[in-house]
Every structure is written in structure tokens, then in C-alpha cells.
Enzyme design. Structure first.
Site, PDB file in Angstrom:
ATOM      1  N   TYR A 127      66.812  26.946  23.734  1.00 50.31           N
ATOM      2  CA  TYR A 127      67.060  26.506  22.369  1.00 50.31           C
ATOM      3  C   TYR A 127      67.355  27.668  21.417  1.00 50.31           C
ATOM      4  CZ  TYR A 127      66.022  21.618  23.188  1.00 50.31           C
ATOM      5  OH  TYR A 127      66.077  20.325  23.620  1.00 50.31           O
ATOM      6  N   LYS A 174      59.143  26.069  36.026  1.00 49.81           N
ATOM      7  CA  LYS A 174      59.976  26.122  37.238  1.00 49.81           C
ATOM      8  C   LYS A 174      60.021  27.566  37.735  1.00 49.81           C
ATOM      9  CE  LYS A 174      62.788  24.069  40.218  1.00 49.81           C
ATOM     10  NZ  LYS A 174      62.284  23.122  41.226  1.00 49.81           N
ATOM     11  N   ASP A 207      59.458  19.755  38.315  1.00 49.53           N
ATOM     12  CA  ASP A 207      60.076  18.556  38.885  1.00 49.53           C
ATOM     13  C   ASP A 207      59.031  17.600  39.442  1.00 49.53           C
ATOM     14  OD1 ASP A 207      59.524  20.366  40.926  1.00 49.53           O
ATOM     15  OD2 ASP A 207      61.601  20.578  41.563  1.00 49.53           O
ATOM     16  N   ASP A 231      60.950  19.065  25.454  1.00 47.47           N
ATOM     17  CA  ASP A 231      61.804  18.143  24.707  1.00 47.47           C
ATOM     18  C   ASP A 231      62.092  16.910  25.551  1.00 47.47           C
ATOM     19  OD1 ASP A 231      63.447  17.028  22.825  1.00 47.47           O
ATOM     20  OD2 ASP A 231      65.096  18.428  23.095  1.00 47.47           O
TER      21      ASP A 231
END
Length: 480
Positions: A127, A174, A207, A231
Site C-alpha cells: 500500500y 507468507k 493461505d 485488507d
């Protein structure tokens, strides 16, 4: 109690209606606030202001410190910047907090026991919005993760859990793939978790963590994560709890705070007295807790729960058999006001403690690490397909002991010893290092770039390869 002056923006679309409804409820409950209204959003954008907010409005927000904002419409095209992202970053609103709780059986959900809070880093990650097109076929977006950003959001998550009696904080990253960026977030989480032994902590790869949250959200309590993941998952969590339209959020900084609904401005529903004000009302309840008026927040939340429980629903929640009355925006607000002082019977009533807003210690910069320059990645725009040909072009620009050691394409090692099956774009990462493992100099990189230019090799970007305290701080090629 003296009144707290707050900044209010009624926004676009359904914004004015749900803001009026929200303010009528909290004022009826006894909120000690004074309102200073500003205009932001579509009208400001279309007047030629690409930020969607005037300088004078920034002055009001910064002076009052607390901002209650209805949804706004950002016009398509024209280089208009998201006001939400701009506000969060300009005001240092580093923490986005979104409670997601089911209201079963009064609001349909597959997860009747869901009660979790997602705390999302709000200022950095992808972002940062730093993007470049580098070749005909490849664009990049920089993922920026900082230690100060990680420390602030992780510590806030543990402090939030402590203040609100939550038992566990879970980290989603991740870092099995992004070992530098997400790896730093996970590392900081582990460091700070040790300071809160009374609160359980755990880490999930994003995930499988997202899959688990979608299937068994009751397994989680507080979840903290970087910006983009937060988000996406906070909207998913709100939806599986019952409806995105019921969720509010707070955006917390060291000086200022912003409170809002998480849904958009829904222009198709504007002016029809149909919209559900619950999302913005939830944001306002978080605001009341933030400004030290928990008894008012508690009264409003319990009245809202009682109204939902009674089956008095706007169109988005109304269901034959479970709802008892279909109402509009104004009528819903009136029903909540009528229930002030009451509590739900089946849903769990809330009890908010009187407490100060969460204040974190100032970030203390660490002693700088020993930093060694070990090489450089030159990113080359080249339209060929055979990496052996590119290597042959690059070999003549080698300088002394600084040699070409690897070429990757989209992160996959294609030279030396790549696979013919690997599809390659026109964007190549070409790594140069000292063949003896020693440091190189900035002058070595300048010479490489000069020789590349002399031979018409199009270098579109360079990245220096560093060790910090003797540890490699750059990624290998996939397949190395």
C-alpha cells in the site's frame, strides 16, 4: 464531563443518511461531543482537488484529533487518490482494528460462535503504492516492510488483547516465500510475543490461515497481519460473520484516530431511506471507547444488539421468518434510541471498562548493523528469449573480480543451468558479485553501469546486495 470536539464528514452516497442516523443515536445516549463538520469526497475531487480534501479540512482534523467519517466516492480515472489511504498515511494511523462478531441466529451466518478482531498494519506493505513499468512486459510494485511498522502494529495487537480481555494473538504472513519482508514481520511478532507471556501466541502461513479462518473462525481471537492480507481478510471475516454492512473500523495513530464503516458509499441506495447505519454506528461506538466514554458506548451497543435481536431490520438483513419489521434508515435509528438502557436477551450484552486509549512507547532505533556490499543486481530490459545469449552480452562488462553469477526471470533462475521449459519475459535480473566472496564497491557498480551503457544494454534498475552483521539480506533465485 467536558465535551470532546470531533471532526465529522458526512461523505457521499448513503453517507449523509447513515451519519445523521448514527449521530442521533449516540447523542440520545448521552455522548459528550461537539461536532465540527468538514466536506470531503466526490464534490471536492470534482472541483479539481485530486486528494479529495482541502487543506483547511486537514487543519480541522489535526486540531480535533478524532475523525468520524462516512463512506465517500472516489471518481474513476483522473489520477484521484484514495482519501482513506491518504488519511491513514498522512496522520500516521498505523493500526486498523476491525471486530467481526456473529449475531446468530438473528443475522444469518454459518459461524454462530465467531468473535474475532483483525488488526491490520495500515501504512506500508504494497500500500505504499510505489509502482513502475520497467519493460514492455513487466511492471513492479515495491513491498515495503519496516521494523518500526512491524513493532508498532504487533505491540498494538498484544496491548489490545490485554485491554479487552482477549486470550490469543495470531500472526498471519507468507514468510515461507517472502523471507525478507514477511520474514521481518514474523520475527518481530516472535520477539514481542515474549513480552506478553499471559497471552497465547501463534503464527500461520496466510493461505492456510485464511482457509482456517473462513472455515473455523472461532479458532481465532485477535489476528495481526501486514496491510494487504489484513485488507482482504477483514472483509472476508466481516462477511462470514453476517454482513460487511454491519462492520465498523478504527484507524489508530499516536496523535489522531479515524472511525468509519468498512463498506462503500453505495450511490444506488442514496436518498432512499434504505441504508443500514450499523457499520458507521459500530465505528462510532469504537470512537466513544477511544475518547473515554465507555459507558455511552456500552449503552449504544447493547441497545443496537437488542434492536437486532427484536428483528427490527433494514432491507439488507430482513428475512421472512426471522425478522419482525422492515424499517428504513431513520426508523432503525429510532428503534435503537427507544432501546437505550435495555440489553439483549439472547445475544451477549457488552460491558466496556473505563480505560485509557492504548498508548505505545516511542520506537527506539537500534544500533546500526555492520553493513557490507556484496554485489549488485542489474535489471535488464532485453527482448530475447535465450538467457545464454544475454549472459554472453553481459560477460564483457565484468570488471576485475566482479563477475556475472546468475540471471533470473521473474525470480526463477534461468542461467546458469536453467530449464528450456521456463517461460521468460523481457525483464531479467542479472546478479554480479565478487568471485572470491569479498565485498565490492560502489565504484564497481558504477563501472558495470557505464560498460552496460557503452554496449547499449538497457539497465532499468539496480539493487545493491548487502549483508547485515554478516547475514545475507537479499533473496536467492528460485532454483538456487
Amino acid at each position: 464531563m467536558s465535551k470532546k470536539k470531533i471532526t465529522v464528514a458526512k461523505g457521499d452516497g448513503i453517507g449523509p443518511e447513515i451519519m445523521d442516523a448514527t449521530l442521533s443515536i449516540i447523542m440520545a445516549a448521552g455522548a459528550q461531543i461537539e461536532i465540527e463538520e468538514i466536506e470531503v469526497g466526490e464534490k471536492v475531487y470534482l472541483s479539481g482537488n485530486t486528494a479529495g480534501i482541502a487543506k483547511e479540512s486537514w487543519d480541522v482534523i489535526r486540531r480535533n484529533k478524532v475523525f468520524l467519517k462516512a463512506p465517500i466516492t472516489t471518481p474513476q480515472g483522473g489520477g484521484y487518490k484514495s482519501l482513506n489511504v491518504t488519511t491513514r498515511k498522512f496522520l500516521g494511523l498505523y493500526a486498523n482494528v476491525r471486530p467481526c462478531m456473529s449475531l446468530s441466529p438473528f443475522v444469518k451466518t454459518k459461524h454462530p460462535d465467531m468473535d474475532l478482531v483483525i488488526i491490520r498494519e495500515n501504512e506500508e506493505d504494497l500500500y505504499a503504492g510505489i509502482e513502475h513499468q520497467q519493460t514492455d512486459e513487466v511492471v513492479q510494485c515495491l513491498k515495503l516492510i519496516s521494523r518500526p511498522g512491524c513493532e508498532k502494529i504487533v505491540r498494538y495487537a498484544f496491548e489490545y488483547a490485554k485491554q479487552y480481555g482477549r486470550k490469543k494473538v495470531t500472526c498471519f504472513t507468507k514468510d515461507n516465500i517472502m523471507k525478507q519482508t514477511d520474514g521481518l514481520f514474523h520475527q518481530v511478532f516472535d520477539e514481542i510475543a515474549k513480552e506478553y507471556p499471559e497471552i497465547e501466541n501463534e503464527h500461520w502461513i496466510i493461505d492456510i490461515g485464511a482457509a482456517k479462518m473462513s472455515d473455523t473462525p472461532e479458532a481465532f481471537d485477535v489476528i495481526v497481519m501486514p496491510n494487504l492480507y489484513g485488507d482482504v481478510l477483514s472483509d472476508i471475516a466481516a462477511q462470514i460473520a453476517g454482513s460487511v454492512g454491519l462492520a465498523g473500523s478504527s484507524n489508530i495513530g499516536e496523535e489522531c484516530a479515524m472511525f468509519e464503516a468498512i463498506h462503500g458509499s453505495a450511490p444506488r441506495r442514496a436518498g432512499q431511506n434504505m441504508a443500514n447505519p450499523s457499520g458507521l454506528l459500530q465505528g462510532a461506538i469504537m470512537m466513544l471507547n477511544h475518547i473515554g466514554q465507555p459507558e455511552v458506548a456500552e449503552k449504544v451497543q447493547n441497545a443496537w444488539l437488542k434492536t437486532i435481536e427484536e428483528g427490527i431490520h433494514t432491507y439488507d438483513l430482513y428475512k421472512e421468518g426471522t425478522s419482525t419489521k422492515l424499517v428504513g434508515t431513520k426508523e432503525f435509528a429510532e428503534a435503537v434510541i427507544a432501546n437505550l438502557g435495555g440489553k439483549p436477551n439472547q445475544l451477549k450484552p457488552v460491558s466496556y471498562k473505563v480505560g485509557d486509549s492504548i498508548k505505545l512507547p516511542k520506537y527506539v532505533r537500534r544500533q546500526p548493523a555492520k553493513k557490507d556490499l556484496k554485489g549488485a543486481d542489474l535489471f535488464v530490459h532485453w527482448g530475447g528469449t535465450n538467457p545464454d545469449e544475454l549472459a554472453a552480452m553481459l560477460k564483457p562488462i565484468e570488471s576485475g573480480d566482479v563477475k556475472l553469477t546468475m540471471i533470473t526471470n521473474r525470480g526463477i533462475k534461468v542461467w546458469p543451468e536453467g530449464f528450456e521449459e521456463t517461460f521468460c519475459t523481457d525483464h531479467w535480473r542479472c546478479r554480479f558479485k565478487n568471485k572470491n566472496g569479498e565485498n565490492i564497491s560502489k565504484q564497481d557498480i558504477i563501472r558495470l553501469l557505464g560498460e552496460a551503457d557503452n554496449k547499449n544494454i538497457d539497465v532499468v534498475k539496480t539493487e545493491n546486495l548487502y549483508q547485515f552483521d554478516g547475514k545475507d539480506a537479499y533473496s536467492l533465485g528460485q532454483g538456487q
